[in-house]
Every structure is written in structure tokens, then in C-alpha cells.
Design a protein around this motif. Structure first.
Motif, PDB file in Angstrom:
ATOM      1  N   LEU A  45       0.815  -1.212   0.000  1.00 39.82           N
ATOM      2  CA  LEU A  45       0.000   0.000   0.000  1.00 39.82           C
ATOM      3  C   LEU A  45       0.850   1.264   0.000  1.00 39.82           C
ATOM      4  CD1 LEU A  45      -2.661  -1.050   2.670  1.00 39.82           C
ATOM      5  CD2 LEU A  45      -2.937  -1.006   0.182  1.00 39.82           C
ATOM      6  N   GLY A  46       2.099   1.128   0.449  1.00 38.92           N
ATOM      7  CA  GLY A  46       2.977   2.284   0.555  1.00 38.92           C
ATOM      8  C   GLY A  46       2.573   3.224   1.683  1.00 38.92           C
ATOM      9  N   LYS A  47       1.849   2.697   2.657  1.00 43.84           N
ATOM     10  CA  LYS A  47       1.377   3.497   3.796  1.00 43.84           C
ATOM     11  C   LYS A  47       1.411   2.641   5.058  1.00 43.84           C
ATOM     12  CE  LYS A  47      -1.652   6.468   1.144  1.00 43.84           C
ATOM     13  NZ  LYS A  47      -1.345   7.835   1.437  1.00 43.84           N
ATOM     14  N   TYR A  48       1.253   3.308   6.203  1.00 48.31           N
ATOM     15  CA  TYR A  48       1.130   2.624   7.484  1.00 48.31           C
ATOM     16  C   TYR A  48      -0.344   2.307   7.725  1.00 48.31           C
ATOM     17  CZ  TYR A  48       5.902   4.075   8.451  1.00 48.31           C
ATOM     18  OH  TYR A  48       7.263   4.250   8.400  1.00 48.31           O
ATOM     19  N   VAL A  49      -0.619   1.144   8.297  1.00 46.40           N
ATOM     20  CA  VAL A  49      -1.984   0.730   8.608  1.00 46.40           C
ATOM     21  C   VAL A  49      -2.133   0.687  10.129  1.00 46.40           C
ATOM     22  CG1 VAL A  49      -3.718  -1.076   8.330  1.00 46.40           C
ATOM     23  CG2 VAL A  49      -2.040  -0.683   6.519  1.00 46.40           C
ATOM     24  N   VAL A  50      -3.127   1.411  10.658  1.00 48.08           N
ATOM     25  CA  VAL A  50      -3.364   1.434  12.099  1.00 48.08           C
ATOM     26  C   VAL A  50      -3.900   0.078  12.529  1.00 48.08           C
ATOM     27  CG1 VAL A  50      -4.680   2.490  13.965  1.00 48.08           C
ATOM     28  CG2 VAL A  50      -3.760   3.916  12.123  1.00 48.08           C
ATOM     29  N   CYS A  51      -3.187  -0.562  13.463  1.00 51.82           N
ATOM     30  CA  CYS A  51      -3.525  -1.913  13.918  1.00 51.82           C
ATOM     31  C   CYS A  51      -4.074  -1.941  15.342  1.00 51.82           C
ATOM     32  CB  CYS A  51      -2.289  -2.801  13.859  1.00 51.82           C
ATOM     33  SG  CYS A  51      -1.604  -2.930  12.206  1.00 51.82           S
ATOM     34  N   ILE A  52      -3.678  -0.967  16.145  1.00 52.86           N
ATOM     35  CA  ILE A  52      -4.169  -0.839  17.522  1.00 52.86           C
ATOM     36  C   ILE A  52      -4.447   0.637  17.749  1.00 52.86           C
ATOM     37  CG2 ILE A  52      -3.548  -0.929  19.965  1.00 52.86           C
ATOM     38  CD1 ILE A  52      -1.882  -3.321  19.449  1.00 52.86           C
ATOM     39  N   THR A  53      -5.579   0.949  18.374  1.00 51.57           N
ATOM     40  CA  THR A  53      -5.860   2.345  18.673  1.00 51.57           C
ATOM     41  C   THR A  53      -6.663   2.497  19.950  1.00 51.57           C
ATOM     42  OG1 THR A  53      -6.765   4.422  17.823  1.00 51.57           O
ATOM     43  CG2 THR A  53      -7.900   2.397  17.175  1.00 51.57           C
ATOM     44  N   HIS A  54      -6.265   3.493  20.732  1.00 50.68           N
ATOM     45  CA  HIS A  54      -6.997   3.938  21.915  1.00 50.68           C
ATOM     46  C   HIS A  54      -7.261   5.429  21.759  1.00 50.68           C
ATOM     47  CE1 HIS A  54      -5.918   0.131  23.768  1.00 50.68           C
ATOM     48  NE2 HIS A  54      -4.659   0.368  23.485  1.00 50.68           N
ATOM     49  N   ASN A  55      -6.958   5.949  20.585  1.00 49.29           N
ATOM     50  CA  ASN A  55      -7.042   7.373  20.288  1.00 49.29           C
ATOM     51  C   ASN A  55      -8.190   7.592  19.308  1.00 49.29           C
ATOM     52  OD1 ASN A  55      -6.677   9.944  19.190  1.00 49.29           O
ATOM     53  ND2 ASN A  55      -4.452   9.828  19.300  1.00 49.29           N
ATOM     54  N   PRO A  56      -9.167   8.416  19.652  1.00 50.11           N
ATOM     55  CA  PRO A  56     -10.308   8.628  18.756  1.00 50.11           C
ATOM     56  C   PRO A  56      -9.932   9.274  17.420  1.00 50.11           C
ATOM     57  CG  PRO A  56     -10.450  10.076  20.666  1.00 50.11           C
ATOM     58  CD  PRO A  56      -9.298   9.166  20.902  1.00 50.11           C
ATOM     59  N   ALA A  57      -8.731   9.829  17.313  1.00 48.96           N
ATOM     60  CA  ALA A  57      -8.286  10.428  16.054  1.00 48.96           C
ATOM     61  C   ALA A  57      -7.924   9.370  15.012  1.00 48.96           C
ATOM     62  CB  ALA A  57      -7.084  11.335  16.306  1.00 48.96           C
ATOM     63  N   TYR A  58      -7.720   8.121  15.448  1.00 47.20           N
ATOM     64  CA  TYR A  58      -7.349   7.031  14.544  1.00 47.20           C
ATOM     65  C   TYR A  58      -8.335   5.878  14.697  1.00 47.20           C
ATOM     66  CZ  TYR A  58      -2.889   9.444  14.194  1.00 47.20           C
ATOM     67  OH  TYR A  58      -1.914  10.382  14.001  1.00 47.20           O
ATOM     68  N   SER A  59      -8.739   5.309  13.573  1.00 51.00           N
ATOM     69  CA  SER A  59      -9.598   4.117  13.576  1.00 51.00           C
ATOM     70  C   SER A  59      -8.789   2.934  13.071  1.00 51.00           C
ATOM     71  CB  SER A  59     -10.813   4.325  12.671  1.00 51.00           C
ATOM     72  OG  SER A  59     -11.622   5.362  13.160  1.00 51.00           O
ATOM     73  N   LEU A  60      -9.185   1.732  13.465  1.00 50.60           N
ATOM     74  CA  LEU A  60      -8.521   0.538  12.947  1.00 50.60           C
ATOM     75  C   LEU A  60      -8.596   0.525  11.433  1.00 50.60           C
ATOM     76  CD1 LEU A  60      -9.729  -2.270  15.372  1.00 50.60           C
ATOM     77  CD2 LEU A  60      -7.461  -1.258  15.229  1.00 50.60           C
TER      78      LEU A  60
END
Length: 65
Positions: A45-60
């Protein structure tokens, strides 16, 4: 990272480099409490994928540059 090599924590940790799925899980589990979100780089994908989140600014599954 501090001068002692310890991770200080923060909003988002981006991890890049070849890693197996089991190693990725262990890394994310061990540092998950230090960061609001953790993302691993996906070279296809050429990008980072959020795998864990406790921050409402980021979704899985969010893609991050």
C-alpha cells in the motif's frame, strides 16, 4: 526515543521493516499501552496501517503517511 533507548510514548507509533505476523503482534502488544495508536508499514500500500488504537483520532485500518 529517549537517550537510554526507551520508548517515551506518544500519540502514534509507526513501525517499519520486515516482520512476521507473530512478531508484529508481540511488538504491538508490548508497546500498545505507551501510544494512542500503533501502525505498521504495508509496502504493497505504501502506507502505514493502524492496527491498535486507543485514540479517537485514529480508527482501525486507517492508512497513514
Amino acid at each position: 526515543m529517549s537517550k537510554t533507548g526507551e520508548l517515551a510514548g506518544g500519540v502514534l507509533l509507526k513501525i517499519n521493516g520486515p516482520v512476521s505476523v507473530p512478531v508484529a503482534f508481540v511488538l504491538a502488544h508490548k508497546v500498545g499501552h505507551l501510544y494512542g495508536a500503533i501502525a505498521f508499514f504495508d509496502p504493497k500500500l505504501g502506507k502505514y496501517v493502524v492496527c491498535i488504537t486507543h485514540n479517537p483520532a485514529y480508527s482501525l485500518g486507517d492508512l497513514v503517511d
